[in-house]
Design a protein around this motif. Structure first.
Motif, short mmCIF file in Angstrom:
data_model
loop_
_atom_site.label_atom_id
_atom_site.label_comp_id
_atom_site.label_asym_id
_atom_site.label_seq_id
_atom_site.Cartn_x
_atom_site.Cartn_y
_atom_site.Cartn_z
N THR A 351 0.86 -1.19 0.00
CA THR A 351 0.00 0.00 0.00
C THR A 351 0.89 1.23 0.00
O THR A 351 2.12 1.14 0.14
CB THR A 351 -0.88 0.03 1.26
N ARG A 352 0.28 2.40 -0.12
CA ARG A 352 1.05 3.64 -0.11
C ARG A 352 1.84 3.77 1.19
O ARG A 352 2.99 4.20 1.21
CB ARG A 352 0.12 4.83 -0.31
N LYS A 353 1.19 3.34 2.28
CA LYS A 353 1.87 3.37 3.58
C LYS A 353 3.12 2.49 3.53
O LYS A 353 4.20 2.90 3.97
CB LYS A 353 0.93 2.87 4.67
N HIS A 354 2.99 1.28 2.97
CA HIS A 354 4.13 0.36 2.92
C HIS A 354 5.21 0.86 1.98
O HIS A 354 6.40 0.66 2.22
CB HIS A 354 3.66 -1.03 2.48
N GLU A 355 4.79 1.48 0.88
CA GLU A 355 5.79 2.03 -0.04
C GLU A 355 6.64 3.08 0.66
O GLU A 355 7.85 3.15 0.46
CB GLU A 355 5.09 2.67 -1.26
N LYS A 356 5.97 3.89 1.49
CA LYS A 356 6.73 4.91 2.21
C LYS A 356 7.61 4.29 3.28
O LYS A 356 8.70 4.77 3.57
CB LYS A 356 5.77 5.93 2.84
N LEU A 357 7.15 3.22 3.90
CA LEU A 357 7.94 2.57 4.96
C LEU A 357 9.11 1.78 4.39
O LEU A 357 10.22 1.89 4.87
CB LEU A 357 7.05 1.63 5.78
N PHE A 358 8.84 0.96 3.40
CA PHE A 358 9.86 0.03 2.91
C PHE A 358 10.59 0.53 1.65
O PHE A 358 11.72 0.17 1.42
CB PHE A 358 9.22 -1.33 2.59
N GLY A 359 9.90 1.31 0.82
CA GLY A 359 10.53 1.76 -0.41
C GLY A 359 10.91 0.59 -1.30
O GLY A 359 12.05 0.48 -1.75
N TRP A 360 9.93 -0.26 -1.62
CA TRP A 360 10.23 -1.40 -2.51
C TRP A 360 10.69 -0.89 -3.86
O TRP A 360 10.13 0.05 -4.42
CB TRP A 360 8.98 -2.27 -2.70
N ARG A 361 11.71 -1.57 -4.41
CA ARG A 361 12.21 -1.13 -5.72
C ARG A 361 12.40 -2.27 -6.69
O ARG A 361 12.86 -2.08 -7.80
CB ARG A 361 13.54 -0.38 -5.54
N SER A 362 12.07 -3.49 -6.24
CA SER A 362 12.18 -4.62 -7.16
C SER A 362 10.90 -5.45 -7.05
O SER A 362 9.96 -5.05 -6.36
CB SER A 362 13.42 -5.46 -6.82
N ALA A 363 10.90 -6.61 -7.69
CA ALA A 363 9.70 -7.43 -7.74
C ALA A 363 9.18 -7.74 -6.34
O ALA A 363 9.95 -8.09 -5.45
CB ALA A 363 10.00 -8.74 -8.48
N THR A 364 7.87 -7.59 -6.16
CA THR A 364 7.27 -7.88 -4.85
C THR A 364 6.52 -9.21 -4.89
O THR A 364 5.58 -9.42 -4.12
CB THR A 364 6.32 -6.74 -4.43
#
Lengths: 436, 222
Positions: A351-364
């Motif tokens: 989610t947007r919250k998780h993107e801000k927390l973890f900053g995923w940059r590769s395949a999830t």
């Protein structure tokens, strides 16, 4: 009379010895007086925080560092104590130890996990390989006498090898060697075979022993995020995530109410259970890691006693899917729940919250532990976590709430080369760290 | 009885000064929210105008560091098994992670004991070296009894230990305290001084000087 006098004199001397020492403790501790320059004072502080030990003011390294500091070359100065054996034997060792055990403490014995992080740091290996690499570091039998070196008994079924390395009292930076190719215990419980799904220290014996033992392998997800992304599960819990992957053992009506599940339980399980299948092939049992498809699988679901999952040492308890039976416990709690049938996984913590927390940059999404490790290692959360850990190690404090810019600066710098040693140098060179 | 009271008073003083002296700011392990700006609206140019604010923190050597630090600052190369055994046996008394709050009497007692053993080893090491090879006891003649140790020699050991393990010179007050401890208080008729011609007493005297400094707060601060 003479004898009594002598006895009293010895006693009073003993008390005086102690009293004198204590007097020195209490008074000398806060009566500093120094002939050292500011640059020397800075150099001394930098050295002891990076190397983890005190050093003489008269050591040539201090004057060298002081000269560099006077010229504003703080990083060149901070690089000098990284050549001290104690940088690896204390600072990096503790940095690694905190990630390696369930208690997240520095007071942990040397293990394959810790040795590998030390080796990665010493050899300048890309830090991301800490979670993806198919290698480990071990003691050099050519330098340590009588070192236990049996691949199965001393590396896979016990920590004997690393305990012996530590007991040798030799400097870790000098005696650790890289070994390519992680291993698993073979079907006969006596041979070692190539690991089918290596993921750096995630698949180290010590990390698996801490988190893949008993339970339902959810701990592997929780502690991977805690150790490598510095995220407590309460931080990334989110009830807006779909519960499609939540297992059958999670009650949807705790205390008779689905509201309780929707408001609390789902927050953790929805995200955590979505990644749990990455670990669907492993179970740490009878002192070593078993891998479904390697050990002979015993289908516990065919037994009359479903609670009895005890198997022989060379067997692994599985369910009818061939997955370790731990994924099938208490399935009558909510039979409509998700069935883990393979190690394919999809991370729903996006989610947007998780993107801000973890900053995923590769395949999830992916298959197995290697892909999971790759996802975590390439996230901004991993980089920021390593920065946070190095900062706490050197600066003896966490980041203040108004230091987001500093944290961002150090994270960006770390990601230029993913070099742990350079990370420590960058941190130690910051004026915010040592207060100078 | 008088000395027992003095000892207890000093232990209390040490506890009080520990509570009042240490700055407990920025407790280890605390952190701010881990939030990253990952979308196009992020402005990273603010970093160039970021102004550093130095923050000094206090910490003590933790259980993994304390022996290695003593070895490092004294230049000890041969650590006795008895020293290692004492260290291993006392490990739980040392600070776990070096927090200011962990300082207390049991920890200092353990540090004192360990410092005594390390200094014993150091004396044994340097007594076997020529004076110009020694880092700490260059001025001490180990072939003579302690009656031959004078103020200049004590000052030399003090200076060497202070620069090695405190990272600075001793203050005049500190030198005065050490001299009083070593030579005795004239008010007590110097009853407890090191004296005589026994060379073993010289080694004890050297250990005494070394341990007093090595076990102090300044030598165990990070």
């Amino acid at each position: 009379m003479v004898t009594v006098t002598t006895r009293i004199t010895k006693q009073t001397r003993r008390f005086a010895y102690f009293a004198s020492l204590l007097a020195i403790f209490s008074m000398i501790g806060f009566s500093p007086a120094s002939a050292q320059t500011d640059a020397e004072k800075h150099a001394l502080a930098m050295y002891r925080r990076v190397a983890g030990v005190r050093i003489s003011l008269d050591d040539p390294k201090i004057s060298q560092m002081a000269s560099l500091i006077s010229q504003g070359q703080f990083e060149n100065a901070a690089a000098i104590p990284t050549a001290d054996v104690n940088f690896y034997g204390i600072t990096v060792k503790e940095f690694a130890a905190k990630m390696s055990n369930r208690e997240l403490t520095v007071s942990a014995p040397l293990t394959d996990f810790v040795a590998t992080v030390i080796g990665i740091t010493r050899d300048g290996v890309d830090a991301r390989e800490m979670l993806t690499g198919d290698f480990y570091y071990a003691g050099d039998s050519g330098q340590i006498n009588n070192l236990p070196m049996d691949e199965v008994d001393d590396f896979l079924k016990s920590n004997a090898h690393y305990e012996a390395v530590e007991a040798s009292n030799q400097e870790l930076v000098d005696v650790l060697v890289r070994v390519d190719g992680q291993k698993l215990v073979g079907a006969d419980a006596q041979s070692a075979i190539p690991h089918r799904d290596p993921a750096g220290v995630i698949t180290s014996r010590s990390f698996m022993a801490a988190h893949a033992i008993d339970g339902t392998n959810r701990r592997l997800v929780e502690y991977s995020m805690k150790s490598f992304a510095c995220m407590e599960i309460t931080e990334w819990a989110d009830t807006s995530v779909a519960d499609v992957f939540v297992g059958r053992d999670v009650d949807r009506f705790p205390e008779g109410s689905n509201n309780r599940f929707q408001a609390t339980c789902k927050g953790c399980h929805a995200s955590m259970d979505s990644m749990r299948p990455a670990f669907a092939m492993v179970d740490f049992d009878t002192e070593y890691l078993k891998y479904a498809g390697v050990q002979n699988g015993v289908n516990i679901e065919l037994r009359n006693d479903p609670d009895n999952d005890v198997v022989d040492e060379d067997e692994i308890a599985v369910d009818s899917q061939g997955v370790p039976f731990k994924f099938t416990r208490a399935t009558d709690t909510f039979p409509e729940g998700y069935i883990v049938a393979s190690n394919e996984w999809t991370n729903l913590a996006t989610t947007r919250k998780h993107e801000k927390l973890f900053g995923w940059r590769s395949a999830t999404s992916g298959v197995g532990m290697g892909d999971f490790g790759k996802m975590v290692s390439e996230s901004k959360g991993f980089s920021a976590c390593m920065v946070k850990r190095a900062f706490e190690s050197v600066c003896k404090r966490g980041f203040n709430s108004d230091e987001d810019a500093l944290k961002e600066l150090l994270t960006t710098k770390f990601e230029q080369d993913y070099d742990f040693k350079n990370l420590f140098i960058s941190v130690a060179a910051r004026p915010e760290c040592l207060g100078m | 009885m008088k000395l027992l009271k003095l000892t207890l008073l000093l232990i209390s003083m040490m506890g009080l000064t520990a509570c009042g002296f240490f700055d407990n700011q920025n407790k280890l392990g605390s952190g701010s929210d881990e939030v990253f700006c990952t979308d196009a609206s992020c402005d990273t140019t603010g970093l160039s105008s970021y102004e550093a604010v130095p923050v000094e923190t206090f910490a003590v050597l933790n259980q993994n560091q304390v022996l290695k630090s003593m070895i490092s600052c004294t230049g000890l190369t041969n650590v006795d098994n008895a020293t290692r055994n004492l260290y291993e046996g006392s490990k739980n008394s040392f600070s776990l992670e070096g927090e200011a709050e962990s300082v207390g009497a049991p920890m200092w007692m353990a540090i004192t004991s360990l410092a005594g053993e390390v200094c014993d080893d150091l004396v044994a090491q340097e007594a076997g070296q020529s004076a110009d090879q020694r880092r700490i006891f260059s001025a001490i003649d180990f072939s003579q009894g302690p009656a031959n140790i004078n103020a200049l020699q004590v000052a030399s050991v003090t200076a060497n230990m202070a620069r090695s393990c405190w990272g600075r010179d001793a203050s005049s007050k500190e030198r005065e305290i050490i001299n009083t401890a070593f030579f005795g208080d004239p008010a007590d008729n110097n009853d407890d001084t090191f004296s005589g011609n026994n060379t073993q007493e010289t080694r004890r005297a050297a250990t005494f000087l070394c341990a007093g400094i090595l076990a102090s707060l300044s030598a165990n601060q990070m």
